[in-house]
Design a protein around this motif. Structure first.
Motif, PDB file in Angstrom:
ATOM      1  N   UNK A  85     -45.193 -18.398 -14.904  1.00 30.72           N
ATOM      2  CA  UNK A  85     -44.129 -17.221 -15.988  1.00 30.72           C
ATOM      3  C   UNK A  85     -43.593 -16.092 -14.893  1.00 30.72           C
ATOM      4  N   UNK A  86     -43.625 -16.157 -13.893  1.00 31.78           N
ATOM      5  CA  UNK A  86     -44.303 -14.769 -13.482  1.00 31.78           C
ATOM      6  C   UNK A  86     -42.137 -14.572 -13.069  1.00 31.78           C
ATOM      7  N   UNK A  87     -41.271 -13.745 -13.252  1.00 37.38           N
ATOM      8  CA  UNK A  87     -40.189 -13.514 -12.399  1.00 37.38           C
ATOM      9  C   UNK A  87     -39.040 -14.153 -13.522  1.00 37.38           C
ATOM     10  N   UNK A  88     -39.299 -14.458 -14.784  1.00 35.92           N
ATOM     11  CA  UNK A  88     -38.765 -15.642 -15.473  1.00 35.92           C
ATOM     12  C   UNK A  88     -38.156 -14.541 -16.322  1.00 35.92           C
ATOM     13  N   UNK A  89     -36.865 -14.992 -16.572  1.00 36.02           N
ATOM     14  CA  UNK A  89     -36.246 -14.149 -17.931  1.00 36.02           C
ATOM     15  C   UNK A  89     -37.104 -14.493 -18.992  1.00 36.02           C
ATOM     16  N   UNK A  90     -36.935 -13.111 -20.337  1.00 33.19           N
ATOM     17  CA  UNK A  90     -37.790 -13.470 -21.248  1.00 33.19           C
ATOM     18  C   UNK A  90     -37.628 -14.225 -22.308  1.00 33.19           C
ATOM     19  N   UNK A  91     -36.044 -14.637 -22.548  1.00 29.17           N
ATOM     20  CA  UNK A  91     -36.275 -16.012 -23.394  1.00 29.17           C
ATOM     21  C   UNK A  91     -36.838 -17.192 -23.224  1.00 29.17           C
ATOM     22  N   UNK A  92     -36.522 -17.626 -21.427  1.00 26.71           N
ATOM     23  CA  UNK A  92     -37.640 -18.507 -21.234  1.00 26.71           C
ATOM     24  C   UNK A  92     -39.436 -17.829 -20.956  1.00 26.71           C
ATOM     25  N   UNK A  93     -39.490 -17.122 -20.901  1.00 31.59           N
ATOM     26  CA  UNK A  93     -41.062 -16.982 -21.193  1.00 31.59           C
ATOM     27  C   UNK A  93     -41.589 -17.343 -22.616  1.00 31.59           C
ATOM     28  N   UNK A  94     -40.536 -16.616 -23.290  1.00 36.63           N
ATOM     29  CA  UNK A  94     -40.839 -17.550 -24.845  1.00 36.63           C
ATOM     30  C   UNK A  94     -41.022 -18.315 -25.329  1.00 36.63           C
ATOM     31  N   UNK A  95     -39.460 -19.283 -24.711  1.00 34.48           N
ATOM     32  CA  UNK A  95     -39.590 -20.476 -25.665  1.00 34.48           C
ATOM     33  C   UNK A  95     -39.956 -21.685 -24.415  1.00 34.48           C
ATOM     34  N   UNK A  96     -41.003 -21.502 -23.095  1.00 36.33           N
ATOM     35  CA  UNK A  96     -41.901 -21.975 -22.663  1.00 36.33           C
ATOM     36  C   UNK A  96     -43.110 -22.106 -22.932  1.00 36.33           C
ATOM     37  N   UNK A 168     -38.222 -29.654 -23.120  1.00 36.69           N
ATOM     38  CA  UNK A 168     -39.080 -28.514 -23.388  1.00 36.69           C
ATOM     39  C   UNK A 168     -40.773 -29.248 -23.299  1.00 36.69           C
ATOM     40  N   UNK A 169     -40.951 -30.407 -24.224  1.00 36.30           N
ATOM     41  CA  UNK A 169     -42.009 -30.162 -24.154  1.00 36.30           C
ATOM     42  C   UNK A 169     -42.614 -31.772 -22.963  1.00 36.30           C
ATOM     43  N   UNK A 170     -42.259 -32.059 -22.229  1.00 39.26           N
ATOM     44  CA  UNK A 170     -42.113 -32.935 -21.003  1.00 39.26           C
ATOM     45  C   UNK A 170     -42.344 -32.413 -20.126  1.00 39.26           C
ATOM     46  N   UNK A 171     -41.567 -31.327 -19.974  1.00 36.37           N
ATOM     47  CA  UNK A 171     -42.120 -30.077 -19.050  1.00 36.37           C
ATOM     48  C   UNK A 171     -43.523 -29.897 -18.628  1.00 36.37           C
ATOM     49  N   UNK A 172     -43.799 -29.263 -20.339  1.00 37.96           N
ATOM     50  CA  UNK A 172     -45.764 -29.139 -20.458  1.00 37.96           C
ATOM     51  C   UNK A 172     -46.287 -29.737 -19.694  1.00 37.96           C
ATOM     52  N   UNK A 187     -34.589 -32.736  -1.184  1.00 37.60           N
ATOM     53  CA  UNK A 187     -33.678 -31.167   0.006  1.00 37.60           C
ATOM     54  C   UNK A 187     -34.344 -30.355  -1.239  1.00 37.60           C
ATOM     55  N   UNK A 188     -35.168 -29.000  -1.429  1.00 39.01           N
ATOM     56  CA  UNK A 188     -35.087 -28.491  -2.910  1.00 39.01           C
ATOM     57  C   UNK A 188     -34.237 -26.919  -2.362  1.00 39.01           C
ATOM     58  N   UNK A 189     -33.956 -26.758  -2.987  1.00 38.33           N
ATOM     59  CA  UNK A 189     -32.959 -25.227  -2.852  1.00 38.33           C
ATOM     60  C   UNK A 189     -32.525 -24.405  -4.948  1.00 38.33           C
ATOM     61  N   UNK A 190     -33.191 -23.243  -4.359  1.00 38.02           N
ATOM     62  CA  UNK A 190     -33.211 -22.283  -5.099  1.00 38.02           C
ATOM     63  C   UNK A 190     -33.011 -21.063  -4.474  1.00 38.02           C
ATOM     64  N   UNK A 191     -32.638 -20.291  -5.562  1.00 40.75           N
ATOM     65  CA  UNK A 191     -31.619 -18.239  -5.746  1.00 40.75           C
ATOM     66  C   UNK A 191     -33.169 -17.325  -5.357  1.00 40.75           C
ATOM     67  N   UNK A 192     -33.410 -16.607  -4.777  1.00 46.20           N
ATOM     68  CA  UNK A 192     -33.924 -15.286  -5.131  1.00 46.20           C
ATOM     69  C   UNK A 192     -33.557 -14.686  -6.442  1.00 46.20           C
ATOM     70  N   UNK A 193     -32.403 -15.050  -7.176  1.00 46.38           N
ATOM     71  CA  UNK A 193     -32.343 -14.258  -7.723  1.00 46.38           C
ATOM     72  C   UNK A 193     -32.044 -14.798  -8.974  1.00 46.38           C
ATOM     73  N   UNK A 194     -32.817 -16.096  -9.030  1.00 50.30           N
ATOM     74  CA  UNK A 194     -32.495 -17.234 -10.048  1.00 50.30           C
ATOM     75  C   UNK A 194     -33.805 -17.032 -11.496  1.00 50.30           C
ATOM     76  N   UNK A 195     -33.900 -16.263 -12.543  1.00 47.29           N
ATOM     77  CA  UNK A 195     -34.400 -15.937 -13.496  1.00 47.29           C
ATOM     78  C   UNK A 195     -34.448 -16.392 -14.273  1.00 47.29           C
ATOM     79  N   UNK A 196     -34.210 -18.099 -14.876  1.00 49.82           N
ATOM     80  CA  UNK A 196     -33.961 -18.680 -15.163  1.00 49.82           C
ATOM     81  C   UNK A 196     -35.845 -19.532 -14.449  1.00 49.82           C
ATOM     82  N   UNK A 197     -35.355 -20.209 -13.744  1.00 51.79           N
ATOM     83  CA  UNK A 197     -36.651 -20.750 -12.937  1.00 51.79           C
ATOM     84  C   UNK A 197     -36.979 -20.235 -11.495  1.00 51.79           C
TER      85      UNK A 197
END
Length: 242
Positions: A85-96, A168-172, A187-197
Motif C-alpha cells: 500500500x505504500x505510495x498508493x492514493x488514498x482511494x485505492x488504499x481504502x478500496x483494497x 478486487x477479490x481476485x487481486x487480493x 516486459x514491465x512498464x511503470x512510472x514513478x508518478x503512478x499513485x494508483x499502482x
C-alpha cells in the motif's frame, strides 16, 4: 498483418459474471476467444488491472503466448518484501484494504462509487480520480484521452459492480499461478508518478519475473504511460525475437 483483440473480463459491460474467479482464469478465457477466432499464437498486453491477467496468459499459455507486457500492473498482495500500500492514493488504499480485510463490506463500498462513474464525462475524470492522480497524470487526461477514459468508466459499471468486485477479490487472493513459472518474454512498464499502482510494484515484478525486460520512468504516471504505446508495441514485437 496483426489483429487487435480486446475483451471485457467477466462481470464488466456485457460479459457474463464468473463469481469466485482467479486472475489465472483469464488465461482460459483468452484461449477460448482465440480458438473461436481461429488464432493460435498471440501477444498480450495488460494495463492497470489488466497487468496481472496478461501475466496469467504468459504463465499458463506458454505454447501460445509469444510475449507479454504489463503496464502499471499490481504485484501480488502477499509479495514478500513489498509494502503493497505504500505510495498508493488514498482511494485505492481504502478500496483494497476493504477487499483484503473485510471483503463482505466491499460490494456496499463499490455501490457508493457507481453514481459518479456511470455518468462521468471527459471533463470530470481528473477530479473524479482525486488522490489517485498527480499533475503528471492530470496533464494526460485531456481531449480524446479523457473521453476514452470516461467511456471506459461508464461501461465498466453499466451492468453493475460484479466485474469490479470480482477483480478486487481476485487481486487480493492467490492469483492461480506463480510468476517464477513464466518462461515467455515479459516486459514491465511503470512510472514513478503512478499513485494508483506505485512504482515499487513494477520494481518487484521486474525482480520476480524471470528475464523480465524493465522500463521504469521517473516522469510518467499511471495514465500518462499510455503515451508510450507505440514503443510498448514495438518492444513486444522485439521480445518475440528473443
Amino acid at each position: 498483418g496483426w489483429r487487435y483483440i480486446c475483451y471485457s473480463r467477466p462481470g464488466y459491460a456485457g460479459s457474463t459474471t464468473y463469481e469466485g474467479r482467479s486472475v489465472g482464469d483469464a488465461a482460459h478465457d483468452v484461449a477460448t476467444i482465440l480458438d473461436h477466432l481461429g488464432h493460435d499464437r498471440f501477444l498480450v498486453l495488460g494495463w492497470s488491472g489488466g497487468g496481472p491477467h496478461a501475466l496469467a496468459c504468459a504463465a499458463l499459455l506458454p505454447d501460445r503466448c509469444a510475449a507479454a507486457a504489463t503496464l502499471g500492473g499490481v504485484a501480488p498482495l502477499d509479495a514478500k518484501g513489498l509494502d503493497w500500500f505504500a505510495g498508493m492514493g488514498p482511494e485505492n488504499v481504502e478500496e483494497f484494504g476493504i477487499a483484503a480485510r473485510t471483503p463482505a463490506d466491499l460490494p456496499r463500498w463499490l455501490e457508493k462509487q457507481v453514481p459518479d462513474l456511470v455518468a462521468v464525462t471527459g471533463s470530470q475524470v481528473a477530479d473524479m480520480l482525486g488522490g489517485l492522480v498527480d499533475d503528471v497524470d492530470r496533464a494526460a487526461i485531456t481531449g480524446e484521452s479523457a473521453e476514452v477514459l470516461a467511456e471506459m468508466f461508464r461501461r465498466s459499471v453499466s451492468t453493475g459492480i460484479e466485474g469490479w468486485r470480482d477483480d478486487d477479490y481476485a487481486f487480493t487472493r492467490h492469483w492461480g499461478f506463480e510468476l517464477a513459472d513464466i518462461t515467455v518474454p515479459v516486459s514491465v512498464w511503470q512510472g514513478a508518478h503512478d499513485l494508483m499502482v506505485p512504482i515499487a510494484h513494477g520494481k518487484w515484478l521486474a525482480e520476480h519475473i524471470p528475464g523480465a525486460r524493465v522500463h521504469l520512468y521517473d516522469d510518467e504516471g499511471h495514465l500518462s504511460l499510455m503515451a508510450q504505446m507505440p514503443r510498448i508495441v514495438d518492444d513486444l514485437r522485439d521480445l518475440t525475437a528473443r
